[in-house]
Design an enzyme around this catalytic site. Structure first.
Site, PDB file in Angstrom:
ATOM      1  N   GLN A  23       0.802  -1.216   0.000  1.00 22.84           N
ATOM      2  CA  GLN A  23       0.000   0.000   0.000  1.00 22.84           C
ATOM      3  C   GLN A  23       0.839   1.273   0.000  1.00 22.84           C
ATOM      4  O   GLN A  23       0.325   2.338  -0.345  1.00 22.84           O
ATOM      5  CB  GLN A  23      -0.951  -0.016   1.202  1.00 22.84           C
ATOM      6  CG  GLN A  23      -1.975  -1.137   1.091  1.00 22.84           C
ATOM      7  CD  GLN A  23      -2.949  -1.161   2.266  1.00 22.84           C
ATOM      8  OE1 GLN A  23      -2.657  -1.772   3.292  1.00 22.84           O
ATOM      9  NE2 GLN A  23      -4.087  -0.514   2.135  1.00 22.84           N
ATOM     10  N   ARG A  80       3.810  -0.094  12.922  1.00 21.70           N
ATOM     11  CA  ARG A  80       3.497  -1.422  12.403  1.00 21.70           C
ATOM     12  C   ARG A  80       3.564  -1.386  10.878  1.00 21.70           C
ATOM     13  O   ARG A  80       2.841  -0.623  10.243  1.00 21.70           O
ATOM     14  CB  ARG A  80       2.089  -1.829  12.875  1.00 21.70           C
ATOM     15  CG  ARG A  80       1.586  -3.128  12.311  1.00 21.70           C
ATOM     16  CD  ARG A  80       0.239  -3.534  12.933  1.00 21.70           C
ATOM     17  NE  ARG A  80      -0.255  -4.723  12.287  1.00 21.70           N
ATOM     18  CZ  ARG A  80      -1.233  -4.749  11.372  1.00 21.70           C
ATOM     19  NH1 ARG A  80      -1.868  -3.646  11.028  1.00 21.70           N
ATOM     20  NH2 ARG A  80      -1.586  -5.887  10.818  1.00 21.70           N
ATOM     21  N   HIS A 123       0.986  -9.216   4.701  1.00 23.92           N
ATOM     22  CA  HIS A 123      -0.154  -8.308   4.529  1.00 23.92           C
ATOM     23  C   HIS A 123      -0.563  -8.384   3.054  1.00 23.92           C
ATOM     24  O   HIS A 123      -0.483  -7.420   2.314  1.00 23.92           O
ATOM     25  CB  HIS A 123       0.218  -6.886   4.971  1.00 23.92           C
ATOM     26  CG  HIS A 123      -0.960  -6.026   5.318  1.00 23.92           C
ATOM     27  ND1 HIS A 123      -1.092  -5.361   6.524  1.00 23.92           N
ATOM     28  CD2 HIS A 123      -2.073  -5.703   4.623  1.00 23.92           C
ATOM     29  CE1 HIS A 123      -2.224  -4.674   6.548  1.00 23.92           C
ATOM     30  NE2 HIS A 123      -2.840  -4.862   5.394  1.00 23.92           N
ATOM     31  N   ASN A 167      -1.793 -10.664   8.569  1.00 22.14           N
ATOM     32  CA  ASN A 167      -2.794  -9.627   8.730  1.00 22.14           C
ATOM     33  C   ASN A 167      -4.104 -10.115   8.121  1.00 22.14           C
ATOM     34  O   ASN A 167      -4.167 -10.405   6.929  1.00 22.14           O
ATOM     35  CB  ASN A 167      -2.370  -8.338   8.019  1.00 22.14           C
ATOM     36  CG  ASN A 167      -3.444  -7.264   8.133  1.00 22.14           C
ATOM     37  OD1 ASN A 167      -3.650  -6.712   9.212  1.00 22.14           O
ATOM     38  ND2 ASN A 167      -4.155  -6.990   7.048  1.00 22.14           N
ATOM     39  N   GLU A 168      -5.130 -10.227   8.946  1.00 20.60           N
ATOM     40  CA  GLU A 168      -6.489 -10.470   8.473  1.00 20.60           C
ATOM     41  C   GLU A 168      -6.633 -11.632   7.497  1.00 20.60           C
ATOM     42  O   GLU A 168      -6.995 -11.445   6.327  1.00 20.60           O
ATOM     43  CB  GLU A 168      -7.059  -9.200   7.822  1.00 20.60           C
ATOM     44  CG  GLU A 168      -7.011  -7.990   8.722  1.00 20.60           C
ATOM     45  CD  GLU A 168      -7.749  -6.782   8.150  1.00 20.60           C
ATOM     46  OE1 GLU A 168      -8.063  -6.769   6.946  1.00 20.60           O
ATOM     47  OE2 GLU A 168      -8.025  -5.847   8.910  1.00 20.60           O
ATOM     48  N   ASN A 303      -8.187  -5.851  14.628  1.00 22.16           N
ATOM     49  CA  ASN A 303      -8.483  -4.742  13.721  1.00 22.16           C
ATOM     50  C   ASN A 303      -9.980  -4.516  13.749  1.00 22.16           C
ATOM     51  O   ASN A 303     -10.765  -5.439  13.498  1.00 22.16           O
ATOM     52  CB  ASN A 303      -8.069  -5.071  12.283  1.00 22.16           C
ATOM     53  CG  ASN A 303      -6.557  -5.112  12.108  1.00 22.16           C
ATOM     54  OD1 ASN A 303      -5.810  -4.889  13.064  1.00 22.16           O
ATOM     55  ND2 ASN A 303      -6.118  -5.383  10.895  1.00 22.16           N
ATOM     56  N   TYR A 305     -13.088  -1.955  12.455  1.00 27.81           N
ATOM     57  CA  TYR A 305     -13.568  -0.827  11.654  1.00 27.81           C
ATOM     58  C   TYR A 305     -15.047  -0.556  11.882  1.00 27.81           C
ATOM     59  O   TYR A 305     -15.461   0.577  12.045  1.00 27.81           O
ATOM     60  CB  TYR A 305     -13.289  -1.084  10.167  1.00 27.81           C
ATOM     61  CG  TYR A 305     -11.821  -0.943   9.852  1.00 27.81           C
ATOM     62  CD1 TYR A 305     -11.270   0.303   9.577  1.00 27.81           C
ATOM     63  CD2 TYR A 305     -10.970  -2.048   9.876  1.00 27.81           C
ATOM     64  CE1 TYR A 305      -9.917   0.448   9.323  1.00 27.81           C
ATOM     65  CE2 TYR A 305      -9.609  -1.903   9.616  1.00 27.81           C
ATOM     66  CZ  TYR A 305      -9.088  -0.650   9.344  1.00 27.81           C
ATOM     67  OH  TYR A 305      -7.749  -0.499   9.104  1.00 27.81           O
ATOM     68  N   GLU A 384      -5.322  -2.151  14.187  1.00 27.83           N
ATOM     69  CA  GLU A 384      -5.828  -1.205  13.178  1.00 27.83           C
ATOM     70  C   GLU A 384      -7.180  -0.678  13.609  1.00 27.83           C
ATOM     71  O   GLU A 384      -8.029  -1.430  14.107  1.00 27.83           O
ATOM     72  CB  GLU A 384      -6.043  -1.871  11.800  1.00 27.83           C
ATOM     73  CG  GLU A 384      -4.795  -2.077  10.996  1.00 27.83           C
ATOM     74  CD  GLU A 384      -5.070  -2.758   9.647  1.00 27.83           C
ATOM     75  OE1 GLU A 384      -6.165  -2.553   9.057  1.00 27.83           O
ATOM     76  OE2 GLU A 384      -4.188  -3.505   9.201  1.00 27.83           O
ATOM     77  N   TRP A 434      -4.952   3.243  11.692  1.00 24.59           N
ATOM     78  CA  TRP A 434      -4.787   2.910  10.277  1.00 24.59           C
ATOM     79  C   TRP A 434      -5.303   4.088   9.481  1.00 24.59           C
ATOM     80  O   TRP A 434      -6.489   4.340   9.517  1.00 24.59           O
ATOM     81  CB  TRP A 434      -5.557   1.647   9.871  1.00 24.59           C
ATOM     82  CG  TRP A 434      -5.346   1.413   8.398  1.00 24.59           C
ATOM     83  CD1 TRP A 434      -6.074   1.925   7.353  1.00 24.59           C
ATOM     84  CD2 TRP A 434      -4.265   0.669   7.812  1.00 24.59           C
ATOM     85  NE1 TRP A 434      -5.507   1.553   6.159  1.00 24.59           N
ATOM     86  CE2 TRP A 434      -4.403   0.797   6.403  1.00 24.59           C
ATOM     87  CE3 TRP A 434      -3.189  -0.071   8.327  1.00 24.59           C
ATOM     88  CZ2 TRP A 434      -3.504   0.186   5.515  1.00 24.59           C
ATOM     89  CZ3 TRP A 434      -2.311  -0.663   7.438  1.00 24.59           C
ATOM     90  CH2 TRP A 434      -2.480  -0.533   6.050  1.00 24.59           C
ATOM     91  N   GLU A 441      -5.643   1.888  -1.332  1.00 24.42           N
ATOM     92  CA  GLU A 441      -6.696   1.201  -0.587  1.00 24.42           C
ATOM     93  C   GLU A 441      -7.263   0.040  -1.425  1.00 24.42           C
ATOM     94  O   GLU A 441      -8.432   0.010  -1.775  1.00 24.42           O
ATOM     95  CB  GLU A 441      -7.769   2.209  -0.146  1.00 24.42           C
ATOM     96  CG  GLU A 441      -8.972   1.646   0.608  1.00 24.42           C
ATOM     97  CD  GLU A 441      -8.637   0.730   1.796  1.00 24.42           C
ATOM     98  OE1 GLU A 441      -7.601   0.920   2.441  1.00 24.42           O
ATOM     99  OE2 GLU A 441      -9.438  -0.174   2.062  1.00 24.42           O
ATOM    100  N   TRP A 442      -6.386  -0.887  -1.763  1.00 23.07           N
ATOM    101  CA  TRP A 442      -6.755  -2.140  -2.424  1.00 23.07           C
ATOM    102  C   TRP A 442      -7.712  -1.907  -3.601  1.00 23.07           C
ATOM    103  O   TRP A 442      -7.387  -1.093  -4.460  1.00 23.07           O
ATOM    104  CB  TRP A 442      -7.321  -3.130  -1.392  1.00 23.07           C
ATOM    105  CG  TRP A 442      -6.366  -3.307  -0.235  1.00 23.07           C
ATOM    106  CD1 TRP A 442      -6.580  -2.940   1.069  1.00 23.07           C
ATOM    107  CD2 TRP A 442      -5.024  -3.853  -0.260  1.00 23.07           C
ATOM    108  NE1 TRP A 442      -5.470  -3.233   1.833  1.00 23.07           N
ATOM    109  CE2 TRP A 442      -4.511  -3.799   1.056  1.00 23.07           C
ATOM    110  CE3 TRP A 442      -4.218  -4.403  -1.263  1.00 23.07           C
ATOM    111  CZ2 TRP A 442      -3.229  -4.244   1.389  1.00 23.07           C
ATOM    112  CZ3 TRP A 442      -2.942  -4.856  -0.931  1.00 23.07           C
ATOM    113  CH2 TRP A 442      -2.471  -4.774   0.376  1.00 23.07           C
TER     114      TRP A 442
END
Ligand code: PNW
Length: 488
Positions: A23, A80, A123, A167-168, A303, A305, A384, A434, A441-442
């Protein structure tokens, strides 16, 4: 949520910010790096908004010194970041010393600045060459991942103490292999459940091997977790919808890691929706796998959101649909999704169309602590939390400014939610916003901005946003204070 008195953080609480290699780094084909699944996916027509890719991103590969200086100005105690597999082992093969050198330079710069490096090994950017051999649906990928992890540890083990394996993994498996909205863009329930298993296996293998090398390392994993709330807690169909979301989002990963078993109800649902996928998973779980996956960890990264407000009946007033890439063409990341409906509950939303619900973070931390972490002797970190908003830049005498009032409030409210969890007895040791920088952003490309620092993608100029200034003040005071709310 207003703060009427100063609320201090525990003295050992760590304040940080997070990023990920693909990213921000750019330099996508420099010093021996080869393509990852994201380099390939970004080039699939229609996969990413504006066909954006990470070739340049924030050019952090060349600007890391300035970026570390920025972290120092903000007062961050920890940072991180993730290492890129295809830099360290191009095509998943032999070690590339030039790739490792970048991370040595970065880590040395951080340590020089008194910032604790927090390293994430995966990630989302697996070498594309490994995807072509089956990717995470293949068991061998877990072994390749362990080799890669050990080579990063060979180079950085003497200067990095805190290691996160993945990550996730929910996003890697179900957004990447089932919904197909993330790399590698496959659309199969079987592939998603196999990917989840091999990711977990890779995680457990790496924890075991790193622990054997160095008992002092702090080892863990980061999961994206949610709070699934039924529309009507008295309606069995609503309660069941919330159970299925909780099971497929949270327990699919928490249960194997902390209890060495997949959740039975979710395996039961899977056989009803896709018997072949269930059979493939059963065949992929070899004797010993669940023990490996349940290798004890020191800390769990959470994480957070947004929550999910779901029911078992069609919503009279559904939330604006189709805005997130995850909704595109109705492709669900959840193997069992028939009859689950998202409802609108009137909370404010970010520009991702994600609800803002800080209390959800308190509820989540309390739940994960009581049911999983406390019994296992594992501590918690929020690895995050953050928000995208449509920032406006204004020019002042001292240069550009970003008055991102909504993000500033978002950070304050979520830090308040962490303090609420701590007050309730949860051992949460730190918080990472984050993200440090606006970044790639993907599937949304550069359109969505999460940073507390603005990046002008034409000039690569960095501008600390008002939210970043506020975060810096909170870190300096080590407290949420009512004054700063008035200090606009
Ligand atoms: C996380 N979802 O991704 C990632 O760790 C970051 O790389 C990313 O930039 C950040 O959150 C913001 O999106 C997620 O669809 C992506 O639920 C999608 C979802 C959750 C997390």
């Amino acid at each position: 949520m207003s703060v009427s008195e100063t609320r201090p953080f525990p003295t050992d609480f760590l304040f940080g910010a997070a990023t990920a290699a693909y990213q921000i780094e750019g330099a996508a084909f420099e010093d021996g790096r080869t393509a990852s699944i994201w380099d390939a996916f970004a080039r699939v027509p229609g996969a990413v908004i504006n066909a954006d890719n990470g070739d340049v991103a924030c050019d952090h590969y060349h600007r890391y010194r300035d970026d570390v200086a920025l972290m120092q100005r903000l007062g961050l105690q920890t940072y991180r970041f993730s290492t890129s597999w295809s830099r360290v082992r191009p095509d998943g093969g032999a070690v590339n010393p030039a790739g490792l050198d970048f991370y040595k330079r970065l880590v040395d710069e951080l340590r020089e600045a008194d910032i604790i490096p927090w390293l994430t090994l995966y990630h989302w950017d697996m070498p594309q060459a490994l995807e072509e051999k089956g990717g995470w649906t293949s068991r061998e990928t877990a072994d390749r991942f362990a080799e890669y992890a050990l080579s990063v540890h060979d180079a950085l083990g003497d200067r990095v103490d805190i290691w996160t394996t993945l990550n996730e993994p929910w996003c890697s498996s179900f957004l990447g292999y089932t919904a197909g909205v993330h790399a590698p863009g496959r659309q199969s329930v079987t592939d998603g459940v196999l990917a989840a298993h091999h990711l977990l296996l890779g995680h457990g293998t790496v924890v075991r091997e790193l622990r054997a090398r160095d008992a002092e390392l702090e080892l863990g994993i980061t999961l994206n977790l949610t709070v699934a709330e039924p529309v009507d807690p008295a309606d069995p169909a609503d309660v069941d919808a919330a159970r299925r979301i909780d099971g497929q989002f949270n327990r699919w990963f928490l249960d194997p890691i902390f209890r060495g078993e997949y959740p039975g109800d979710i395996l039961g649902d899977l056989v009803t929706v896709d018997a072949a996928a269930r059979a493939a998973l059963d065949a992929a779980i070899l004797p010993g796998d669940l023990e490996t996956i349940a290798t004890p960890i020191d800390s769990l990264g959470v994480n957070y959101y947004h929550g999910e407000f779901v029911g078992g009946h069609e919503a009279p007033n559904p939330p604006r649909p189709g805005e997130a890439p995850t909704d595109r063409e109705g492709r669900s990341p959840f193997p069992s999704h028939e009859g689950i409906f998202w409802h609108e509950r009137g909370l404010p939303r970010t520009s991702m169309n994600w609800e803002v619900q800080p209390e959800g973070l308190t509820i989540l931390l309390e739940r994960v602590w009581e049911e999983y972490a406390r019994p296992a002797g594992t501590t918690l970190y929020v690895t995050e939390n953050g928000a995208a908003y449509d920032d406006v830049v204004t020019m002042s005498e001292s240069g550009p400014r970003v008055h991102d009032e909504e993000r500033r409030e978002f950070v304050r409210m979520h830090l308040g939610a962490v303090l609420d969890a701590i007050a309730a007895g949860v051992d949460v040791r730190g918080y990472f916003y984050w993200s440090l920088l606006d970044n790639y952003e993907w599937a949304w490309g550069y359109e969505k901005r999460f940073g507390i620092v603005r990046v002008d993608y034409d000039t690569q100029e960095r501008t600390v946003k008002d939210s970043g200034l506020e975060y810096g003040r909170i870190i300096a005071a080590r407290a949420l204070d009512p004054e700063s709310a008035a200090r606009r």
